[in-house]
Design an enzyme around this catalytic site. Structure first.
Site, short mmCIF file in Angstrom:
data_model
loop_
_atom_site.label_atom_id
_atom_site.label_comp_id
_atom_site.label_asym_id
_atom_site.label_seq_id
_atom_site.Cartn_x
_atom_site.Cartn_y
_atom_site.Cartn_z
N THR A 110 0.84 -1.19 0.00
CA THR A 110 0.00 0.00 0.00
C THR A 110 0.88 1.24 0.00
O THR A 110 2.11 1.14 -0.04
CB THR A 110 -0.98 -0.02 1.19
OG1 THR A 110 -1.94 1.03 1.03
CG2 THR A 110 -0.27 0.12 2.52
N LYS B 272 3.75 1.39 -3.89
CA LYS B 272 3.22 0.61 -5.01
C LYS B 272 4.03 0.81 -6.29
O LYS B 272 4.01 -0.07 -7.18
CB LYS B 272 1.76 0.97 -5.26
CG LYS B 272 0.82 0.52 -4.15
CD LYS B 272 -0.63 0.86 -4.49
CE LYS B 272 -1.56 0.42 -3.37
NZ LYS B 272 -2.98 0.71 -3.69
N GLY C 150 -14.34 2.85 -0.32
CA GLY C 150 -13.45 1.92 -1.01
C GLY C 150 -13.52 0.49 -0.50
O GLY C 150 -12.65 -0.32 -0.84
#
Length: 410
Positions: free
Chosen positions: A57, A61, A215
């Site tokens: 995360t 990334k 999300g």
């Protein structure tokens, strides 16, 4: 198939206090999964450890790619990786976020034409690729590159707004980058944040009756796709089952008149659900080292309400709690967002003649109780997701538990 009991998986990132990944992966499968907070200089040693595979995360990334031997076609196209597996002596990278956001976007069943993406990091790159593949025109708004955040209102006619930044994420709840009043044609707002469940941006969408989503769906689907890579299993639990499991981490919040039974009901619910019990009045008394009645008498109601607001803000951003509030917490509407962002709010409604008046600084008799109720009843309705008539304490507690776990989407 891999022998999962010997495998080690986890999440690599810099700050992970907001993450639900550990709970999701423990729910999905029988393998070890931990959170690994690392600085950038520690990444090489981490990937050379006995870790079998891991998710990545923010902010790594893109950084992780230089350590990999191979990356999948979708990760190569996006330029960002969120899943790595060690296989045959090689480090192979994937981007399962792509499938997570695609699932989330498709869940609206809306033919979007133009989208605004806030932020230009790795998550933004993934979202951009999904929109390209869906033939949705989009613009990326950034604090570093043109068009800048200050130029966002040049795109008032766009119908989809997506926040791909960490603004408003735990523990900095309550922050937002945009004023939705400036947009004319928004059909939907997506905030890839999932902690809190309702961010400040999504509250704004809710107030304007615009469709919105956090999300969580994206998180769940990408975790399932990652787990398939980790374990070689093709069929894993349904997305909705895991989404329900995560939503059950929300808070159960009780509001209602003084003496309506909130504290007692909260204790029963907390014991039966293994959620942490928070009684805001008790927390205030513990901090002040005085009873609520004494605080009112010595320092006044305004002083007490400020304490109450601060504790609502403090505990409202946390998860997996049962929160009993004071009877007057609804007098300040700012408390609504603090309590609702991670919670489902139940109004404990008891007949006024049965309300306890013991140690109640503002309600000494039935006449005063009726006056207070009439002043607050509209606010109780405004705050509450469900009005629960409290006749018998145990029945009320059981009813709330049943509703919360059966109707987690509300």
């Amino acid at each position: 198939m891999r022998n999962e009991k010997k495998l080690k998986f986890g999440l690599l990132g810099k700050k992970l206090s907001h993450s639900f990944s550990k709970e999701i992966h423990h729910y999905i499968g029988n393998y070890e999964y931990k959170l690994y907070e690392k600085e950038e200089y520690e990444i090489k040693d981490f990937i050379n450890s006995d870790i079998t595979g891991f998710n990545i995360t923010s902010p790594y990334k893109i950084e992780i790619i230089k350590y990999l031997d191979e990356i999948s076609p979708e990760a190569k196209k996006i330029g960002a990786v969120n899943t790595v597996i060690k296989r045959c002596g090689k480090l192979i990278g994937y981007n399962t976020d792509y499938f997570g956001f695609l699932y989330l976007l498709n869940s609206f069943n809306i033919d979007f034409k133009k989208a605004i993406i806030l932020g230009d990091g790795a998550t933004s790159k993934t979202i951009s690729q999904v929109l390209k593949d869906k033939n949705v025109e989009f613009v990326v708004i950034s604090r570093k590159n043109h068009p800048f955040y200050s130029e966002i209102y040049n795109y008032k006619n766009y119908d989809l707004l997506i926040n791909a930044t960490p603004v408003g994420m735990y523990p900095k709840n309550g922050e937002s980058l945009v004023d939705l009043d400036e947009f004319e044609n928004l059909k939907c707002v997506i905030d890839v944040i999932y902690n809190p469940f309702i961010s400040e941006l999504l509250f704004k969408a809710k107030d304007k009756n615009i469709k919105y989503e956090n999300g969580l769906k994206m998180l769940v689907v990408q975790a399932i796709e990652s787990s398939k890579i980790f374990t070689d299993k093709k069929n894993i639990l349904l997305e909705k089952e895991i989404e329900k499991f995560i939503k059950e981490k929300r808070n159960i919040v009780l509001i209602g008149m003084p003496g309506s039974g909130k504290s007692t009901i909260a204790k029963i619910i907390a014991k039966k659900t293994n959620k942490k019990l928070i009684d805001i009045d008790y927390e205030i008394e513990k901090k002040e080292k005085e009873s609520i009645e004494d605080i009112f008498q010595k320092k006044g109601e305004l002083y007490f309400r400020e304490l109450e607001l601060n504790f609502a803000k403090k505990f409202g951003k946390e998860n997996n709690q049962v929160i009993a509030t004071g009877g007057g917490i609804v007098k300040d509407k700012r408390n609504y967002k603090y309590l609702k962002q991670n919670g489902k709010i139940y109004f404990i409604n008891r007949k006024l003649k049965y309300l306890s008046t013991k140690n109640r600084p503002l309600s000494k008799n039935l006449e005063e109780i009726e006056k207070i109720y009439n002043e607050r009843k509209n606010n109780y309705e405004y705050f509450s997701d469900l009005n629960v008539c409290n006749i018998k304490i145990n029945d009320t507690a059981n009813y709330i538990i049943g509703d919360f776990y059966e109707n987690t989407c509300n």
